[in-house]
Write an enzyme that holds these catalytic residues in place. Sequence first.
Site, mmCIF file in Angstrom:
data_model
loop_
_atom_site.group_PDB
_atom_site.id
_atom_site.type_symbol
_atom_site.label_atom_id
_atom_site.label_comp_id
_atom_site.label_asym_id
_atom_site.label_seq_id
_atom_site.Cartn_x
_atom_site.Cartn_y
_atom_site.Cartn_z
ATOM 1 N N HIS E 15 81.897 12.083 -38.751
ATOM 2 C CA HIS E 15 83.178 12.447 -39.181
ATOM 3 C C HIS E 15 84.233 11.557 -38.653
ATOM 4 C CE1 HIS E 15 84.747 14.147 -34.756
ATOM 5 N NE2 HIS E 15 84.343 13.151 -34.674
ATOM 6 N N CYS E 34 88.776 7.478 -32.913
ATOM 7 C CA CYS E 34 88.055 8.869 -33.370
ATOM 8 C C CYS E 34 88.805 8.735 -34.888
ATOM 9 C CB CYS E 34 88.671 10.102 -32.713
ATOM 10 S SG CYS E 34 87.885 10.408 -31.138
ATOM 11 N N HIS E 40 82.748 7.697 -37.637
ATOM 12 C CA HIS E 40 81.763 7.603 -36.607
ATOM 13 C C HIS E 40 81.031 8.772 -36.662
ATOM 14 C CE1 HIS E 40 84.830 9.753 -34.677
ATOM 15 N NE2 HIS E 40 84.007 10.041 -33.831
ATOM 16 N N HIS E 42 78.261 11.960 -33.980
ATOM 17 C CA HIS E 42 77.784 12.555 -32.979
ATOM 18 C C HIS E 42 76.559 13.398 -33.016
ATOM 19 C CE1 HIS E 42 81.597 11.512 -30.935
ATOM 20 N NE2 HIS E 42 82.058 12.165 -32.029
ATOM 21 N N ASP E 80 74.270 19.697 -40.472
ATOM 22 C CA ASP E 80 73.372 18.415 -40.104
ATOM 23 C C ASP E 80 72.891 17.379 -40.861
ATOM 24 O OD1 ASP E 80 71.490 17.374 -38.171
ATOM 25 O OD2 ASP E 80 69.699 18.445 -38.799
ATOM 26 N N HIS E 81 72.825 16.214 -40.574
ATOM 27 C CA HIS E 81 72.972 14.882 -41.444
ATOM 28 C C HIS E 81 73.741 14.947 -42.565
ATOM 29 C CE1 HIS E 81 69.381 14.310 -38.754
ATOM 30 N NE2 HIS E 81 69.192 13.174 -39.360
ATOM 31 N N GLU E 126 80.467 17.780 -28.211
ATOM 32 C CA GLU E 126 80.798 16.674 -29.027
ATOM 33 C C GLU E 126 79.857 15.795 -28.397
ATOM 34 O OE1 GLU E 126 84.478 14.952 -31.071
ATOM 35 O OE2 GLU E 126 84.367 14.224 -28.910
#
Lengths: 137, 137, 137, 137, 137, 137
Positions: E15, E34, E40, E42, E80-81, E126
Amino acid sequence: MIAFISRRESFSSSHRVALPNLSDKENMKLFGACSNKNGHGHNYILEITIKGKVNPKTGYVIDLKEVKEIMHQNFLKYVDHKNLNLDVDFLKGINPTTENIAIACWNKLNPHFKKSAKLFSIKIFETDKNFVEYRGE
Amino acid sequence: MIAFISRRESFSSSHRVALPNLSDKENMKLFGACSNKNGHGHNYILEITIKGKVNPKTGYVIDLKEVKEIMHQNFLKYVDHKNLNLDVDFLKGINPTTENIAIACWNKLNPHFKKSAKLFSIKIFETDKNFVEYRGE
Amino acid sequence: MIAFISRRESFSSSHRVALPNLSDKENMKLFGACSNKNGHGHNYILEITIKGKVNPKTGYVIDLKEVKEIMHQNFLKYVDHKNLNLDVDFLKGINPTTENIAIACWNKLNPHFKKSAKLFSIKIFETDKNFVEYRGE
Amino acid sequence: MIAFISRRESFSSSHRVALPNLSDKENMKLFGACSNKNGHGHNYILEITIKGKVNPKTGYVIDLKEVKEIMHQNFLKYVDHKNLNLDVDFLKGINPTTENIAIACWNKLNPHFKKSAKLFSIKIFETDKNFVEYRGE
Amino acid sequence: MIAFISRRESFSSSHRVALPNLSDKENMKLFGACSNKNGHGHNYILEITIKGKVNPKTGYVIDLKEVKEIMHQNFLKYVDHKNLNLDVDFLKGINPTTENIAIACWNKLNPHFKKSAKLFSIKIFETDKNFVEYRGE
Amino acid sequence: MIAFISRRESFSSSHRVALPNLSDKENMKLFGACSNKNGHGHNYILEITIKGKVNPKTGYVIDLKEVKEIMHQNFLKYVDHKNLNLDVDFLKGINPTTENIAIACWNKLNPHFKKSAKLFSIKIFETDKNFVEYRGE
């Protein structure tokens, strides 16, 4: 370049640590609470390590999807949500100590890996305080 | 068949990393906040690994109850809820760095293991980010 | 829309749980090993929770960089790598139990939060098995 | 006396596992969801292990403050809160698999350690279930 | 009898925290690292809590298999992914802060629970240091 | 001043989730792998929270040694290393779901706490992904 790649999966099983030729009392003396007649259980963690060359094209030692499939098809589906003394063919007649589970797991998984990405280590965590590693020696 | 069996225990101790022949200022320069004059503390984790043949009868390398007893009687009872600089005879005159704690722990525990199931490694985690392993070499 | 946002930080301190007007023997009877004369220590974890409206523009209750700064400037820098009995002004004369550390932390941090994003809870973990929550009541 | 000292740090990065000469469809076939066109991300953990003699004076293999500085200045500041495919010079043209990140990390950090306290191992955890170790071989 | 039952699942996403009407420089000032332009990522953890009566026949508040299916079909498979800024329809135009992810998750999952076992809380971690809880208020 | 103090302990048990009046096939349909005929098992975690005034003299809500004793004498010694279906009197005739274990635990522990430091919550973690909280309502 050689790297080690590891994958962790968990399984929830019951077991009883005991020798069949001993009485309950003798087993309790030898193995303590772990030989409780009606069993007890754990959330085991299986940590498997593969050693091999990093493929210069893909950047993988081995695809972890393949590793997960080998773990599932040859070990996890037989032990997860099972009784290790009664439900698992390849543990029949074997005292299900963490050591013996690790050795049995190695024997089930090892034939499915190739020389280029070979099985290096099996770790079985019985709890977060007790664990065993077996390297096929 | 050779396996490695490990056990984790924790202990909560205070310490001060400092050299007795240096001034507080010199120690602060060399060791930073770890040499705070009145000490600080940690929840240490001791992870001990034993290497040995899996006994074909019991399926054990060694009974973990025995391992826990060795750990408690020879190390943990001397360091848990203690000040490592002032309360521990076998650390007297030794700067209680994680490295030195691991070596001292090896020396205290090693004589209590036999050749058939010998001490392979001592790991001391000072925090979950800092840890030291010593293998008796 | 109201959300709760939390931040965890750790600090490593030594302490002795004891009452000044009791003898060492009486303290040992009351507090056990926690009152060891020369102290012991922990890797404490501070978990702070802020409750507030989610700012519709930024999507934040509060910027965690601000929270970290408040935690550091008003609490962590005074207790990390310190002796809680001897080095910390705002704990002078206070028995440094986990309860009292949590209350002292609340009192130090609370004035720095506004009504729009107010301090909701302080949790102090002394170990991963023992922890205290204080909500300012 | 030889000891191994380890330090863990984390970094939060996005990446896409894909080969530049393949189509999106071919990459998806080879790498699955890991090759999602717009990337995905992880909280990686870097665990670095240094092997060396315990300095008989200080009781240190190496000061962890120095290790943290080497990790930060030569690796972490380039990858934390970055896109591993687009933002990192030393990963340009390299498929950012965990294996390749570990090798790149070794190459960046290794020149900064001396023979007396040499880099022994780089572990990169992509998740708490997947991790790779590289030892420079 | 009323109980709370919780389930944890993880998802790995990239994100960028940024406002579309601000320049890169202004976003960097407001959101720091951020808002790195290329994103980047998580390993997020979603912890969902259901509150309801324990069914006196089955002993369940709700079957966790059903909960997992609701989580997967309505939230996890979309995030996800994935890249939370570019790939997720229900996050379009929303700044993907942890707060906003938690609220969006609540809105996606809430309609699938009944009064007898209702959604009580959504927690999004996070990292293991930063997390947000949203309770639909 | 009111604080919440919590203590975590673990126990390793086997169980089978099943209703006695259903066939194995019907139980398998209702409870899935959890109703495996020969059982399975878990490393459960019990997290107990006590709410009370902080004693201004001692700085304690309650001495955790006392809490541990209550947990051990009234619950843990009956369930640890046991089969929850066969070995535990207070679970006889009760389907050992996590919900029912939490309720049974509350009923066993609650009478041993006083109004000044009363039982507030029982959490039972079946795995690190599944857990239930019961507050006596």
